[in-house]
Design a protein around this motif. Structure first.
Motif, PDB file in Angstrom:
ATOM      1  N   ALA A  28      -4.281   9.285  10.613  1.00 54.43           N
ATOM      2  CA  ALA A  28      -4.646   8.295   9.602  1.00 54.43           C
ATOM      3  C   ALA A  28      -5.096   6.964  10.211  1.00 54.43           C
ATOM      4  O   ALA A  28      -4.489   6.481  11.163  1.00 54.43           O
ATOM      5  CB  ALA A  28      -3.456   8.042   8.676  1.00 54.43           C
ATOM      6  N   ARG A  35      -4.934   4.299   8.321  1.00 53.38           N
ATOM      7  CA  ARG A  35      -4.094   3.368   7.574  1.00 53.38           C
ATOM      8  C   ARG A  35      -2.769   4.056   7.259  1.00 53.38           C
ATOM      9  O   ARG A  35      -2.756   5.143   6.674  1.00 53.38           O
ATOM     10  CB  ARG A  35      -4.761   2.945   6.258  1.00 53.38           C
ATOM     11  CG  ARG A  35      -6.152   2.312   6.426  1.00 53.38           C
ATOM     12  CD  ARG A  35      -6.027   0.883   6.913  1.00 53.38           C
ATOM     13  NE  ARG A  35      -7.307   0.181   6.945  1.00 53.38           N
ATOM     14  CZ  ARG A  35      -8.092   0.108   8.009  1.00 53.38           C
ATOM     15  NH1 ARG A  35      -7.744   0.723   9.134  1.00 53.38           N
ATOM     16  NH2 ARG A  35      -9.219  -0.576   7.966  1.00 53.38           N
ATOM     17  N   ASP A  38      -0.477   3.882  -2.393  1.00 54.55           N
ATOM     18  CA  ASP A  38      -1.938   4.011  -2.356  1.00 54.55           C
ATOM     19  C   ASP A  38      -2.296   5.289  -1.599  1.00 54.55           C
ATOM     20  O   ASP A  38      -1.964   5.447  -0.428  1.00 54.55           O
ATOM     21  CB  ASP A  38      -2.526   2.783  -1.648  1.00 54.55           C
ATOM     22  CG  ASP A  38      -4.045   2.739  -1.686  1.00 54.55           C
ATOM     23  OD1 ASP A  38      -4.671   3.807  -1.826  1.00 54.55           O
ATOM     24  OD2 ASP A  38      -4.609   1.639  -1.547  1.00 54.55           O
ATOM     25  N   ASP A  39      -2.990   6.195  -2.264  1.00 52.71           N
ATOM     26  CA  ASP A  39      -3.319   7.484  -1.645  1.00 52.71           C
ATOM     27  C   ASP A  39      -4.276   7.349  -0.462  1.00 52.71           C
ATOM     28  O   ASP A  39      -4.427   8.292   0.320  1.00 52.71           O
ATOM     29  CB  ASP A  39      -3.927   8.428  -2.690  1.00 52.71           C
ATOM     30  CG  ASP A  39      -2.897   8.924  -3.697  1.00 52.71           C
ATOM     31  OD1 ASP A  39      -1.703   8.947  -3.352  1.00 52.71           O
ATOM     32  OD2 ASP A  39      -3.291   9.274  -4.828  1.00 52.71           O
ATOM     33  N   ALA A  40      -4.907   6.198  -0.324  1.00 56.47           N
ATOM     34  CA  ALA A  40      -5.792   5.983   0.827  1.00 56.47           C
ATOM     35  C   ALA A  40      -5.000   5.663   2.095  1.00 56.47           C
ATOM     36  O   ALA A  40      -5.573   5.625   3.181  1.00 56.47           O
ATOM     37  CB  ALA A  40      -6.772   4.854   0.523  1.00 56.47           C
ATOM     38  N   TRP A  41      -3.702   5.443   1.928  1.00 58.20           N
ATOM     39  CA  TRP A  41      -2.823   5.154   3.057  1.00 58.20           C
ATOM     40  C   TRP A  41      -1.829   6.298   3.223  1.00 58.20           C
ATOM     41  O   TRP A  41      -1.248   6.771   2.248  1.00 58.20           O
ATOM     42  CB  TRP A  41      -2.053   3.854   2.812  1.00 58.20           C
ATOM     43  CG  TRP A  41      -2.905   2.622   2.857  1.00 58.20           C
ATOM     44  CD1 TRP A  41      -3.915   2.280   1.996  1.00 58.20           C
ATOM     45  CD2 TRP A  41      -2.822   1.566   3.818  1.00 58.20           C
ATOM     46  NE1 TRP A  41      -4.471   1.084   2.356  1.00 58.20           N
ATOM     47  CE2 TRP A  41      -3.814   0.611   3.471  1.00 58.20           C
ATOM     48  CE3 TRP A  41      -2.007   1.323   4.920  1.00 58.20           C
ATOM     49  CZ2 TRP A  41      -4.008  -0.558   4.202  1.00 58.20           C
ATOM     50  CZ3 TRP A  41      -2.201   0.152   5.642  1.00 58.20           C
ATOM     51  CH2 TRP A  41      -3.191  -0.772   5.292  1.00 58.20           C
ATOM     52  N   HIS A  87       0.804  -1.229   0.000  1.00 62.72           N
ATOM     53  CA  HIS A  87       0.000   0.000   0.000  1.00 62.72           C
ATOM     54  C   HIS A  87       0.839   1.283   0.000  1.00 62.72           C
ATOM     55  O   HIS A  87       0.314   2.358   0.273  1.00 62.72           O
ATOM     56  CB  HIS A  87      -0.924   0.003   1.219  1.00 62.72           C
ATOM     57  CG  HIS A  87      -1.862  -1.164   1.250  1.00 62.72           C
ATOM     58  ND1 HIS A  87      -1.627  -2.289   2.016  1.00 62.72           N
ATOM     59  CD2 HIS A  87      -3.028  -1.385   0.582  1.00 62.72           C
ATOM     60  CE1 HIS A  87      -2.613  -3.159   1.837  1.00 62.72           C
ATOM     61  NE2 HIS A  87      -3.469  -2.644   0.977  1.00 62.72           N
TER      62      HIS A  87
END
Length: 308
Positions: free
Chosen positions: A108, A110, A87-90, A84
């Motif tokens: 955050a 994640r 991955d911009d979500a992390w 990840h």
């Protein structure tokens, strides 16, 4: 009340190192799964559910599977794998990367732990691209040597049993898994050539990036590069920039073993314009488990250096 932490993959090299840094802390309570049930999805899901934060010390695909086990849970995650990192979500777990990065990690749910080689490369390159001293499309080469512990249990066994024939260079096909995160977080548009190697020592790392001053905007000298790095890391707790006049004949990859520190340096010769950026860290410390604990502390609102 102590925060509950589950290390999924605690029997691996990184997991054991993280556990060693957390055992005995009165602000952390470790959640464990019985050895015979470590691959049991239900046992692992129960551990995830009990934990405030879980640290994934797993191969990439197993880390992705672990994330699916956590769906619907409030457990925060730190992923030490490559799965990840872009991955911009992390949140990318390099607190010294830029202003506001610590706050982003702390908030955050994640966090992706950086790789060891990429931590060094990004630490050297990101401040220079941000300062306009290094173009994003520069044709770069990155060289490094790591202790054999970076290869995990199988490589450790290979070296310590005497099966390994000696040091070697690898990833010759230019597909090393750290390259995407280096490109993204150093803000590069051209993927560097990367030549990593493994030495006949257990842990430690040196990464170097050679530069021709004449190929850079304004032809910066060592002092200009050093000033940009020094300003970026001013006040950093775990990253230091070696004084410009403290050149050494040899860079020892084991210099910072057992610490969560990273030391940067600007080497080379101004007269010829041949310059070298250099970074040293413990590949199992700031390059892996130490960084995970630093991120864990931030996510739990604890002292960033606790256990380090």
């Amino acid at each position: 009340m102590a925060a509950k932490v589950f290390i999924d993959g605690e029997a691996g090299t990184t997991g054991l190192q993280i556990r060693d840094r957390l055992v005995g802390r009165d602000d952390i309570a470790l959640v464990s799964v019985a050895p015979e049930r470590r691959k049991d999805p239900e046992a692992r899901k129960d551990a995830f559910a009990e934990a405030d934060v879980a640290i994934l010390c797993l191969p990439d695909e197993a880390a992705r599977e672990a994330v699916t086990l956590c769906e619907g849970l409030n457990t925060k995650l730190i992923d030490a794998s490559t799965a990840h990192r872009t991955d911009d979500a992390w949140a990318f777990g390099f607190p010294e990367l830029a202003a506001g990065r610590r706050d982003a990690i702390a908030a955050a749910p994640r966090v992706s732990n950086p790789g060891c080689y990429s931590t060094c490369a990004i630490a050297l390159l990101a401040p220079l691209t941000a300062a306009g001293l290094l173009p994003g499309d520069a044709a770069l080469s990155i060289f490094g040597i790591s202790g054999y512990s970076g290869g995990g249990k199988s490589m450790i066994a290979e070296f310590e049993s005497g099966q390994a024939s000696g040091s070697f260079v690898y990833a010759t096909g230019q597909t090393h898994k750290h390259l995407p995160e280096i490109v993204k977080y150093a803000r590069l548009s051209t993927t560097p050539i990367f030549a990593p190697s493994v030495g006949q020592f257990a842990q430690g790392m040196v990464v170097q990036v050679p530069l021709f001053a004449a190929a850079l905007p304004g032809r910066p000298d060592r002092a200009a590069l050093h000033d940009a790095l020094s300003r970026h890391y001013a006040g950093a707790r775990f990253v230091t920039v070696r004084p410009l006049d403290a050149q050494v004949a040899r860079e020892d990859p084991r210099k910072l073993n057992g610490t969560n520190r990273m030391e940067l340096a600007v080497l080379g010769d101004d007269a010829s314009g041949r310059l070298v950026l250099s970074a040293i860290l413990d590949n199992l410390g700031k390059g892996a488990s130490g960084a995970a604990v630093q991120n864990l502390n931030l996510m739990l609102g604890l002292d960033e250096g606790a256990g380090l």
